[in-house]
Design an enzyme around this catalytic site. Structure first.
Site, PDB file in Angstrom:
ATOM      1  CB  CYS A 174     -24.363 -88.477 -16.870  1.00  0.00           C
ATOM      2  SG  CYS A 174     -23.806 -90.132 -16.029  1.00  0.00           S
ATOM      3  CG  HIS A 199     -26.204 -89.498 -20.559  1.00  0.00           C
ATOM      4  ND1 HIS A 199     -24.123 -90.335 -20.713  1.00  0.00           N
ATOM      5  CD2 HIS A 199     -26.280 -89.370 -20.115  1.00  0.00           C
ATOM      6  CE1 HIS A 199     -25.058 -91.013 -19.938  1.00  0.00           C
ATOM      7  NE2 HIS A 199     -25.752 -90.570 -19.686  1.00  0.00           N
ATOM      8  CG  ASN A 226     -26.014 -93.842 -18.243  1.00  0.00           C
ATOM      9  OD1 ASN A 226     -24.447 -93.217 -18.319  1.00  0.00           O
ATOM     10  ND2 ASN A 226     -26.647 -93.482 -17.460  1.00  0.00           N
TER      11      ASN A 226
END
Lengths: 323, 73
Positions: free
Chosen positions: A110, A245, A275
Site C-alpha cells: 500500500c 492511505h 482500501n
C-alpha cells in the site's frame, strides 16, 4: 533533487458493490462495516483486467499532462501484481501506450506510490529532463479470501497515476521498511516440483492481524507526518491537505486526534472505494486535481503504510496551474 | 492504581465522566468494539509509558488491567 507533478489520472472498475451486496456472501451488515471502517462501497474488477484500469489511469494522466506516451522516459508501476507474474504490468502498459521507455513494477504494497515517487526522484538526480509515469494499480479483490468476512469487506480495486517532470514540487520524503510476515501476508503459489512433498497448502489469500496493523498504521501516519513536515521546514498548520492511505477511517481519525490535526484537512475517498492498496493515494490526488481543489502554492502531505511492513510519506508544494 | 487509571482513560475516551466501570465490565457491555479496544490499549501504553502485547483476546477490564500490570512489573 525534486520533480513536479504535471498530470494525474485514475480509473475504477465499473462494478460497484455496496456493503449490502456483500451480505449475500457472508454474515455481515452495512452498520457493522461502516462503523468499523467508514467503507460503504468498493469497485471490483469483473469485466476489466488489471491492465485495463492501469491503462485508463495512465492515459488520463498523460492527457492531463498534455504529453504523448512516446515522450515518457520511464514507467514505474507500484503494484502487488498485475494479470501475469511476467510480463510485468508496467511492460504491458508500455506496450499498450506504444511507449518505448524502460518499464518495471515495484512492490511496496500500500506504500507503493510513495516508493514510486522516491525512486523517480532518484532518476531526476541523474537527468532533470525526464518524463516519468508512476501508475499505482492493485486489484485486491483477487487477493483477499471472499470467505473471510473480516478482511474481504476492507478492500477494493483501482488505479491512480501521476506524470512527473522537471520541477520543484517535492519538498521532503521518507520511506521505512520493517520486515514482518505475521501482520500482513499474501502467500505465493508454492510450485509443483516433483521433489516437493505434499505439504498442507496454505491459503493463497491475504492474511492480516487487524489489531497489529491498526497499531502499526496509526504510529506510521503520526511518525512519518511529523518527520516529513519537519524536513520540509513547515508545520501542520502550513499544510492545506493531507492525503492518507485510505485503509480505515478509524485509523485516520485516531492519527488525526493524536497529531491534533482537524479531520477537515484529511482528504478522504474511503467511503466509496475501500482500501485500494497502492492506488489509494493517487486516486484521491486525481479526484482533487479534477475537482479543481489543488491550487499552485498549496502544500499537500501524502502518508502511506502497508504490507512489508512499509511506510512512506512526503510533502509536495503543488505547482500545476489548473486541471 | 492501574484500575483507577484505566477507568480514567476509559471515561475520557468515551467522553462519559460518570461511566460505571468495574473489573468485571466487558468491552461489549461498555459498547466498545475490537478497534476501540486497540485504541484504548494504545492510549494506555502512552499513559503507562510501556509496551503492551495483545496476544490474548481482551474481553474484560480485568484482562486489560492484568496485561498492564504484567507490562509494568
Amino acid at each position: 533533487m525534486s520533480f513536479s507533478i504535471i498530470g494525474t489520472g485514475s480509473a475504477l472498475p465499473k462494478t460497484i458493490q455496496t456493503n449490502d451486496d456483500l451480505t449475500e456472501y457472508f454474515e455481515t451488515s452495512n452498520e457493522w462495516i461502516v462503523s468499523r471502517t467508514g467503507i460503504e462501497a468498493r469497485h471490483i474488477c469483473i469485466e476489466e483486467s488489471i491492465l485495463d484500469i492501469a491503462l485508463e489511469a495512465s492515459l488520463n494522466a498523460l492527457d492531463n499532462a498534455h504529453i504523448n506516451p512516446k515522450e515518457l522516459d520511464l514507467i514505474i508501476c507500484p503494484t502487488l501484481g498485475g494479470d501475469t507474474v511476467t510480463p510485468s504490468l508496467a511492460c504491458l502498459i508500455q506496450e499498450k501506450l506504444e511507449a518505448t521507455c524502460p518499464s518495471f513494477d515495484l512492490n511496496a504494497a500500500c506504500s507503493g506510490f510513495i516508493y514510486g515517487l522516491d525512486l523517480a526522484d532518484a532518476y531526476f538526480c541523474r537527468n532533470r529532463e525526464m518524463k516519468i509515469l508512476v501508475v499505482a494499480v492493485d486489484a485486491m479483490s483477487k487477493l483477499v479470501d471472499w470467505k473471510d468476512r473480516s478482511t474481504a469487506v476492507l478492500f477494493g480495486d483501482g488505479a491512480g497515476a501521476a506524470i512527473l517532470s522537471n520541477g520543484d514540487d517535492l519538498k521532503a520524503i521518507r520511506l521505512t521498511s520493517v520486515g514482518n510476515q505475521h501482520a500482513l501476508c499474501i502467500p505465493w503459489a508454492k510450485g509443483n516440483h516433483p521433489l516437493l512433498k505434499d505439504q498442507e497448502t496454505p491459503s493463497p489469500y491475504l492474511l492480516m492481524d487487524g489489531d497489529e496493523v491498526y497499531r502499526f498504521a496509526v504510529a506510521a501516519i503520526c511518525n512519518d507526518l511529523k518527520t516529513v513536515v519537519k524536513q520540509a521546514g513547515i508545520t501542520f498548520e502550513d499544510l492545506d491537505f493531507i492525503i492518507p492511505h485510505q485503509a480505515n477511517l478509524r485509523i485516520i481519525k485516531s492519527a488525526a486526534k493524536r497529531l491534533k490535526i482537524p479531520m477537515e484537512k484529511f482528504a478522504l475517498q474511503i467511503n466509496s472505494c475501500g482500501n485500494t492498496s497502492a492506488a489509494s493515494i493517487p486516486l484521491v490526488l486525481d479526484e482533487m486535481n479534477r475537482q479543481g481543489k489543488l491550487k499552485p502554492g498549496m502544500r499537500i502531505a501524502l502518508s502511506a503504510f502497508g504490507g512489508g511492513l512499509t511506510t512512506g510519506a512526503c510533502v509536495l508544494e503543488w505547482s500545476k496551474k489548473s486541471f | 492504581m492501574v484500575f483507577e487509571k484505566v477507568v480514567e482513560i476509559l471515561r475520557n475516551y468515551k467522553e462519559e465522566p460518570e461511566l460505571e466501570v468495574s473489573m468485571d465490565s466487558t468491552f461489549e457491555e461498555l459498547e466498545l468494539d475490537s478497534l476501540d479496544t486497540v485504541e484504548l490499549v494504545m492510549e494506555m501504553e502512552e499513559s503507562f509509558d510501556t509496551s503492551i502485547e495483545m496476544d490474548t483476546e481482551l474481553k474484560t477490564i480485568a484482562d486489560v488491567v492484568g496485561l498492564i500490570e504484567k507490562a509494568i512489573a
